[in-house]
Design an enzyme around this catalytic site. Sequence first.
Site, PDB file in Angstrom:
ATOM      1  CG  ASP A 164      -1.963  -1.081   1.175  1.00 32.37           C
ATOM      2  OD1 ASP A 164      -1.994  -1.839   0.186  1.00 32.37           O
ATOM      3  OD2 ASP A 164      -2.757  -1.171   2.131  1.00 32.37           O
TER       4      ASP A 164
ATOM      5  CG  ASP B 147     -12.802  -2.407  -0.970  1.00 31.95           C
ATOM      6  OD1 ASP B 147     -12.205  -3.495  -1.030  1.00 31.95           O
ATOM      7  OD2 ASP B 147     -12.453  -1.408  -1.621  1.00 31.95           O
TER       8      ASP B 147
END
Length: 235
Positions: free
Chosen positions: A8, A128
């Site tokens: 990330d 998500d």
Amino acid sequence: MLLIPAVDLKGGQAVRLLEGDPSRETPYGDPVLAALRFQEEGARYLHLVDLDRALGTGHNREAVEAIRKALRIPFELAGGIRSLEALREALALGADRAVVGTVAVKEPDLLKAMLAEAGPERLAVALDARGLSVVVSGWQERASVSALDLLSQWAAMGVRTLIYTDVRRDGTLMGLDLEVVARVREAWPHTLIAGGGIAGLQDLLGLKGLGVEGAILGKALYEGRIRLSEVLEVV
């Protein structure tokens, strides 16, 4: 089962967020070094997320380019891909496939256009959610649509790769909620990749037992809870 380490990107660095909260991040330094480490440990694929693009605070294009130049293995790119232009840019950066989330939930016509442009093999869709409650816009906004309804719509549209992340557990090392993953598995007829809270080998074996094709690993790798070279021999 394909094990996919996550890198990330935020401010040019590798980070992990707790439950997707940008104010609760743990830095892990140079993302190129992280990517190379995972490659050396046997990873066959990487999951890159541009958190700044997802949150609308900038981009990490240079970091993605540096990782691409250093790697021998393919990667997918997620984070803020909300237009055809952004899709083309992600693929031009060298991504094997782009991952879209907010667009898939909010703009089905644009998702259809993206599928027509890239093809289902180069476009994955991210579900998500907090359990099965869908979130979008860098996990900052709750969507009103049902997760299971979305899955049937996406399958009918031609999506073939789904990435499910349980935001409640992401970055927590709490372990997966396998009951929720099982419901997603039952509802999704194609390739399923799952992540969010994976803490150890038992989580990976649980996913394998459900017939999940891939797992995204983050904090457990950075913190040494899972050694990629060891679990690759088991799963």
